[in-house]
Scaffold this motif. Structure first.
Motif, PDB file in Angstrom:
ATOM      1  N   PRO A  58       0.815  -1.200   0.001  1.00 17.55           N
ATOM      2  CA  PRO A  58      -0.035  -0.031   0.026  1.00 17.55           C
ATOM      3  C   PRO A  58       0.753   1.221   0.105  1.00 17.55           C
ATOM      4  O   PRO A  58       0.273   2.294   0.036  1.00 17.55           O
ATOM      5  N   HIS A  59       1.986   1.124  -0.121  1.00 18.71           N
ATOM      6  CA  HIS A  59       3.030   2.401  -0.220  1.00 18.71           C
ATOM      7  C   HIS A  59       4.138   2.249  -1.077  1.00 18.71           C
ATOM      8  O   HIS A  59       5.294   1.679  -0.881  1.00 18.71           O
ATOM      9  N   VAL A  60       3.771   2.802  -2.149  1.00 27.84           N
ATOM     10  CA  VAL A  60       5.069   2.740  -3.249  1.00 27.84           C
ATOM     11  C   VAL A  60       5.200   3.818  -4.187  1.00 27.84           C
ATOM     12  O   VAL A  60       3.972   4.900  -4.258  1.00 27.84           O
ATOM     13  N   PHE A 149      -6.287   9.723   1.436  1.00 27.23           N
ATOM     14  CA  PHE A 149      -5.488  10.967   0.991  1.00 27.23           C
ATOM     15  C   PHE A 149      -4.306  11.002   1.900  1.00 27.23           C
ATOM     16  O   PHE A 149      -4.155  10.736   3.103  1.00 27.23           O
ATOM     17  N   LYS A 150      -3.172  11.454   1.200  1.00 26.76           N
ATOM     18  CA  LYS A 150      -1.900  11.408   2.037  1.00 26.76           C
ATOM     19  C   LYS A 150      -1.580  12.930   2.296  1.00 26.76           C
ATOM     20  O   LYS A 150      -1.671  13.884   1.440  1.00 26.76           O
ATOM     21  N   THR A 151      -0.890  13.286   3.501  1.00 28.38           N
ATOM     22  CA  THR A 151      -0.350  14.191   3.764  1.00 28.38           C
ATOM     23  C   THR A 151       0.903  14.205   4.469  1.00 28.38           C
ATOM     24  O   THR A 151       1.312  13.137   4.887  1.00 28.38           O
ATOM     25  N   PHE A 152       1.663  15.160   3.969  1.00 29.34           N
ATOM     26  CA  PHE A 152       3.364  15.050   4.494  1.00 29.34           C
ATOM     27  C   PHE A 152       3.463  16.097   5.437  1.00 29.34           C
ATOM     28  O   PHE A 152       3.333  17.605   5.074  1.00 29.34           O
ATOM     29  N   MET A 153       3.785  15.794   6.776  1.00 33.17           N
ATOM     30  CA  MET A 153       4.203  16.807   7.723  1.00 33.17           C
ATOM     31  C   MET A 153       5.729  17.319   7.593  1.00 33.17           C
ATOM     32  O   MET A 153       5.986  18.356   8.123  1.00 33.17           O
ATOM     33  N   ALA A 154       6.377  16.367   6.904  1.00 33.95           N
ATOM     34  CA  ALA A 154       7.711  17.008   6.585  1.00 33.95           C
ATOM     35  C   ALA A 154       7.618  17.556   5.069  1.00 33.95           C
ATOM     36  O   ALA A 154       6.806  17.843   4.608  1.00 33.95           O
ATOM     37  N   TYR A 155       9.084  17.598   4.542  1.00 38.97           N
ATOM     38  CA  TYR A 155       9.151  18.405   3.249  1.00 38.97           C
ATOM     39  C   TYR A 155       8.748  19.448   3.159  1.00 38.97           C
ATOM     40  O   TYR A 155       7.997  19.920   2.240  1.00 38.97           O
ATOM     41  N   ARG A 156       8.954  20.555   4.145  1.00 37.76           N
ATOM     42  CA  ARG A 156       8.397  21.849   4.117  1.00 37.76           C
ATOM     43  C   ARG A 156       8.921  22.504   2.776  1.00 37.76           C
ATOM     44  O   ARG A 156      10.107  22.550   2.476  1.00 37.76           O
ATOM     45  N   VAL A 182      -0.588   9.913   6.862  1.00 35.02           N
ATOM     46  CA  VAL A 182       0.301  10.808   7.290  1.00 35.02           C
ATOM     47  C   VAL A 182       1.759  10.312   7.244  1.00 35.02           C
ATOM     48  O   VAL A 182       2.003   9.239   7.612  1.00 35.02           O
ATOM     49  N   HIS A 183       2.619  11.162   6.665  1.00 36.25           N
ATOM     50  CA  HIS A 183       4.153  10.889   6.877  1.00 36.25           C
ATOM     51  C   HIS A 183       4.366  11.846   8.068  1.00 36.25           C
ATOM     52  O   HIS A 183       4.352  13.178   7.971  1.00 36.25           O
ATOM     53  N   ALA A 184       4.699  11.292   9.219  1.00 37.81           N
ATOM     54  CA  ALA A 184       4.829  12.382  10.371  1.00 37.81           C
ATOM     55  C   ALA A 184       6.385  12.422  10.714  1.00 37.81           C
ATOM     56  O   ALA A 184       6.922  11.593  11.352  1.00 37.81           O
ATOM     57  N   VAL A 237      -1.164   5.955   9.813  1.00 36.87           N
ATOM     58  CA  VAL A 237       0.557   6.753   9.999  1.00 36.87           C
ATOM     59  C   VAL A 237       1.472   5.853   8.876  1.00 36.87           C
ATOM     60  O   VAL A 237       1.761   4.651   9.342  1.00 36.87           O
ATOM     61  N   VAL A 238       2.067   6.491   7.852  1.00 36.21           N
ATOM     62  CA  VAL A 238       2.840   5.574   7.043  1.00 36.21           C
ATOM     63  C   VAL A 238       4.350   5.416   7.745  1.00 36.21           C
ATOM     64  O   VAL A 238       4.509   6.260   8.450  1.00 36.21           O
ATOM     65  N   HIS A 239       5.010   4.387   7.099  1.00 37.88           N
ATOM     66  CA  HIS A 239       6.453   4.132   7.648  1.00 37.88           C
ATOM     67  C   HIS A 239       6.812   4.706   9.017  1.00 37.88           C
ATOM     68  O   HIS A 239       7.417   5.539   9.268  1.00 37.88           O
ATOM     69  N   VAL A 240       6.185   3.976   9.859  1.00 39.90           N
ATOM     70  CA  VAL A 240       6.421   4.078  11.341  1.00 39.90           C
ATOM     71  C   VAL A 240       7.805   3.472  11.523  1.00 39.90           C
ATOM     72  O   VAL A 240       7.998   2.408  11.199  1.00 39.90           O
ATOM     73  N   MET A 287      16.861   7.700   3.398  1.00 35.74           N
ATOM     74  CA  MET A 287      15.250   7.684   3.293  1.00 35.74           C
ATOM     75  C   MET A 287      14.701   8.548   4.445  1.00 35.74           C
ATOM     76  O   MET A 287      15.174   8.731   5.359  1.00 35.74           O
ATOM     77  N   SER A 288      13.448   9.026   4.189  1.00 33.22           N
ATOM     78  CA  SER A 288      12.782   9.826   5.419  1.00 33.22           C
ATOM     79  C   SER A 288      11.498   8.879   5.955  1.00 33.22           C
ATOM     80  O   SER A 288      10.741   8.877   5.010  1.00 33.22           O
ATOM     81  N   PRO A 289      11.271   8.783   7.393  1.00 30.84           N
ATOM     82  CA  PRO A 289      12.151   8.913   8.372  1.00 30.84           C
ATOM     83  C   PRO A 289      13.513   8.226   7.964  1.00 30.84           C
ATOM     84  O   PRO A 289      13.260   6.874   7.290  1.00 30.84           O
ATOM     85  N   THR A 314       6.374  -1.242   1.660  1.00 28.08           N
ATOM     86  CA  THR A 314       7.955  -1.062   1.419  1.00 28.08           C
ATOM     87  C   THR A 314       8.410   0.449   1.138  1.00 28.08           C
ATOM     88  O   THR A 314       9.575   0.772   1.421  1.00 28.08           O
ATOM     89  N   ASP A 315       7.215   1.321   1.060  1.00 25.21           N
ATOM     90  CA  ASP A 315       7.821   2.859   0.631  1.00 25.21           C
ATOM     91  C   ASP A 315       8.800   2.788  -0.540  1.00 25.21           C
ATOM     92  O   ASP A 315       9.784   3.199  -0.674  1.00 25.21           O
ATOM     93  N   HIS A 316       8.590   1.819  -1.513  1.00 25.64           N
ATOM     94  CA  HIS A 316       9.391   1.570  -2.673  1.00 25.64           C
ATOM     95  C   HIS A 316       9.510   2.853  -3.390  1.00 25.64           C
ATOM     96  O   HIS A 316       8.612   3.349  -3.900  1.00 25.64           O
TER      97      HIS A 316
END
Ligand code: URP
Ligand code: ZN
Ligand code: ZN
Length: 458
Positions: A58-60, A149-156, A182-184, A237-240, A287-289, A314-316
């Protein structure tokens, strides 16, 4: 022509039994004992092997424009690498740049994904909030089959959103019955740490993890959970990667909130010593985190076991060392963030999860397939072995062994962050939409055969 899988040990998120699975016209049409093939059915003898529902990642990020370059696998090569490892469906992210038109971005993603060899769905990233964004979200859910829906709290300053924007996304999503992912990471603190490290003359990849320590992720996870609570919105919460994030999710769940957590094999199996590799090799792991210090990995395994985290993705997002990662040779802040992983998720989770008694076989299926299907509105079409479900199946040989290497992987990238990892348990046959697309080490995929998966709001 159909496919008959004979005498396999069928494993779902709940059950395990010996039987045959018959597939016709892209669907599972029969499950039982002593099923018989008709003339032109392809018969697979699965004796001594497992039969799993096809993996769902679910995350590529295929062909993602990001940090001044584009991720190295496109939808064709990336989905093919997935098939080689038993992943038969993906969910990619439509990510417009800040201020870009959402509809235009969605059209472009469809165009790029047309060449996928396996089925795919999209999350829509909300990267900025404007007068029409609520309408865009409504259209996504009601007309486009996008329910997350995806939101990024990083990558300001790039694709990240501020808290005000995140709150608008959550409030709107609540009305639509969709999910916010969310990418937290605390975006401003990341920038602050990056800039002070760089100003002090620290340019190498090993400073990347120092600019994004665990509390930066933990605080953002807790904040996202609080905002989700205030708006009554379910959260994923993605990629914990770390204990503070796990604690924040566990706390929210204990308060009765619907908060899901995802992790990835790299966070379970690697530690931050990878950043000390000489000759800029640490860049492959940027990679982040970031990959965390020893200690967090055991907490992640425990959180999977306890059900605090529900999925392993995987966040491939691969970038070649040559020309791409090298963009940050003199400045770790410019190293494109991401790595490949889609091909080896199942084998790694089986070898280091099931065989090391960290998770059961049923939990393995749940974490790599079924739960993602349920959370993201694909179940029971995907993630299940039941009559009527899509014929996406993995025949998995628990005795097969291999060693992961960039020299042999199907990812279109020059590094593998699991280089040298031994695996026991490999897909021997992978059936996608009722056709055998991978057989004993050989791919037989068809460009464009993947279908767009419309998802319903849950
Ligand atoms: O470093 C990463 N994770 N790259 C891909 C984009 C994202 O944040 O998921
Ligand atoms: Zn992310
Ligand atoms: Zn990602």
């Amino acid at each position: 022509m159909g496919v008959l899988i004979k005498n396999g040990t069928i494993v779902t998120a709940l059950d395990q039994y010996v039987g045959d699975v018959l597939c016709r016209d892209g669907k599972i049409t029969g499950i039982g004992r002593d099923l018989t093939a008709s003339g032109d059915d392809e018969v697979i003898d699965a004796s001594g092997q497992y039969v799993f529902p096809g993996g769902i990642d679910p995350h590529v990020h295929m062909e993602l424009p990001f940090m001044g370059t584009v991720s190295a696998d496109d939808f064709e090569t990336g989905t093919a690498a997935g098939v080689a490892g038993g992943t038969t469906s993906i969910i990619d992210f439509v990510i417009p740049g800040r201020g870009d038109d959402y509809d235009e971005a969605l059209r472009w993603w469809h165009e790029k994904a047309d060449k996928a060899v396996a089925d795919y769905a999209f999350h829509m990233a909300i990267t900025w909030w404007g007068d029409d964004t609520a309408k865009v979200m409504r259209r996504c859910v009601q007309e486009e089959g996008i329910n997350s829906f995806k939101t990024f709290m990083a990558y300001r300053g790039a694709i990240g959103v501020d808290d005000h924007e995140l709150i608008q996304v959550m409030k709107t999503s609540k009305e639509l019955g969709s999910l916010v992912t969310v990418h937290a990471e605390h975006g401003d603190m990341v920038v602050e740490l990056q800039n002070s490290l760089f100003a002090a003359g620290h340019t190498e990849p090993k400073y990347h993890p120092m600019s994004r320590p665990a509390p930066v992720e933990g605080e953002a996870t807790a904040r996202a959970a609080m905002l989700a609570r205030m708006t009554g919105q379910p959260l994923y919460v993605v990629h914990v990667t770390c204990e503070p994030s796990i604690d924040a999710i566990a706390k929210a769940r204990a308060q009765g909130q619907t908060v899901y957590g995802e992790t990835c094999p790299q966070y379970l199996l690697l530690d931050d010593s990878v950043y000390d590799k000489p000759d800029f090799e640490g860049a492959a792991y940027v990679m982040s985190p970031p990959i965390r210090p020893l200690g967090h990995q055991d907490k992640l395994w425990a959180a999977l076991k306890a059900g605090v985290l529900q999925t392993v993705a995987t966040d491939h997002c691969p970038f070649n060392q040559a020309k791409q990662k090298e963009m940050g040779k003199d400045d770790f802040r410019l190293i494109p963030n991401g790595a490949a992983g889609i091909e080896h998720r199942l084998s790694l989770m089986y070898t280091y999860g099931v065989l090391e008694n960290r998770i059961t076989l049923n939990e393995f299926v749940d974490l790599t397939s079924t739960r993602a299907a349920k959370i993201f509105g694909l179940y029971p079409r995907k993630g299940s072995i039941t009559p009527g479900a899509d014929a996406d199946l993995v025949v998995f040989d628990p005795e097969a062994t291999g060693t992961i290497s960039a020299a042999t992987h199907h990812h279109k990238v020059d590094r593998n962050i699991f280089e040298g990892f031994a695996v026991k348990g490999l897909a021997s046959h992978v059936v996608c939409n009722g056709r055998v697309q991978y057989k004993n080490g050989k791919l037989d995929v068809e460009k464009g055969a993947g279908r767009y998966l419309r998802r319903s709001a849950s």
